[in-house]
Design an enzyme around this catalytic site. Structure first.
Site, PDB file in Angstrom:
ATOM      1  N   ASP A   8      37.058  41.371  34.046  1.00 36.85           N
ATOM      2  CA  ASP A   8      37.293  40.597  35.159  1.00 36.85           C
ATOM      3  C   ASP A   8      36.473  41.488  36.181  1.00 36.85           C
ATOM      4  OD1 ASP A   8      38.080  38.806  37.633  1.00 36.85           O
ATOM      5  OD2 ASP A   8      39.534  40.352  37.931  1.00 36.85           O
ATOM      6  N   ASP A  10      36.736  41.425  40.622  1.00 33.99           N
ATOM      7  CA  ASP A  10      37.574  41.679  41.715  1.00 33.99           C
ATOM      8  C   ASP A  10      39.054  42.160  41.474  1.00 33.99           C
ATOM      9  OD1 ASP A  10      35.784  41.055  44.069  1.00 33.99           O
ATOM     10  OD2 ASP A  10      35.595  39.286  42.675  1.00 33.99           O
ATOM     11  N   ASP A 166      43.401  41.696  36.163  1.00 37.27           N
ATOM     12  CA  ASP A 166      44.541  42.248  37.059  1.00 37.27           C
ATOM     13  C   ASP A 166      45.339  40.837  37.725  1.00 37.27           C
ATOM     14  OD1 ASP A 166      42.062  40.826  38.631  1.00 37.27           O
ATOM     15  OD2 ASP A 166      43.237  41.570  40.170  1.00 37.27           O
TER      16      ASP A 166
END
Length: 219
Positions: A8, A10, A166
């Site tokens: 991922d 961001d 995240d």
């Protein structure tokens, strides 16, 4: 055997999420309101689950100048994001993945125009064989479409790939696509329930890639 790793962006590679939250939180405070992290976190890793303009207007009981707020937010965000460091262990993990011969991809709910400049600025573009963004899919995470594109581009089966995420929205997308899911929470997502993850790491710097990826592959 795990043959690929998909990041991922961001909050995983660069903690732009904290910058965005702090910028909007400052705007809310200027209006005498507090922006709840729990409410904001609904939108982390996805689109449409949380609208800060609607939240602000509901809190005030009136309409606001959305264009002005957007302009203020973008100026604040652009200034603060310049000072960000890559999250700990990101470069070492990329380097080790390359050394081990793993295919490396990126799957993000953000637009390509907002991600690739950061990858270039931080010297990371050359690591990624495949980059898939919101521009290419009808639905972003938690829909699995982005991860399906990533594994197809990398030429591996989903069960041969691991996603590093995240957020819960991102983790669910990876798992729905059939990948292993490793959660590396950031300060905004540390409170989330990552029970669906195959592994939770406080930081990518905590242990070498080969160590934890070996544990996943042994499953």
């Amino acid at each position: 055997m795990i043959r690929a790793i998909v990041f991922d962006f961001d909050g995983t590679i660069l903690d732009t999420e904290s910058v965005a939250y702090d910028a909007y939180r400052g705007i809310f405070q200027a209006y005498g309101l507090e922006l709840s992290l729990e409410r904001w976190a609904l939108g982390i890793g996805t689109w449409g689950a949380f609208d800060p303009y609607v939240e602000l207007e509901q809190g005030l009981g009136r309409a606001v100048d959305r264009r002005e707020i957007k302009r203020n937010y973008e100026l604040t965000y652009a200034e603060r994001v310049k000072n960000l460091l890559l999250r700990p262990g990101v470069v070492d993990t990329l380097e080790e993945a390359k050394r081990l011969g793993l295919r490396i991809g990126l799957a993000t709910s953000s637009r390509r125009s907002s991600v690739e400049p950061h990858l270039r600025d931080y010297g990371l573009m050359h690591y990624f064989e495949a980059i898939h963004t919101a521009d290419e899919v009808a639905k972003v995470k938690p829909d699995p479409a982005l991860y399906r594109l990533a594994v197809a581009s990398l030429g591996v089966q989903p069960y041969e790939a691991v996603a590093i995420e995240d957020s819960v929205n991102g983790l669910r997308a990876a798992k729905a696509a059939g990948l292993y899911g490793v959660a590396v929470p950031n300060p905004l997502t540390a409170f989330m329930d990552f029970a669906e993850a195959d592994l939770v790491l406080p930081s990518l710097a905590e242990q070498p890639l080969q160590e934890w990826i070996g544990r996943l592959g042994a499953r």
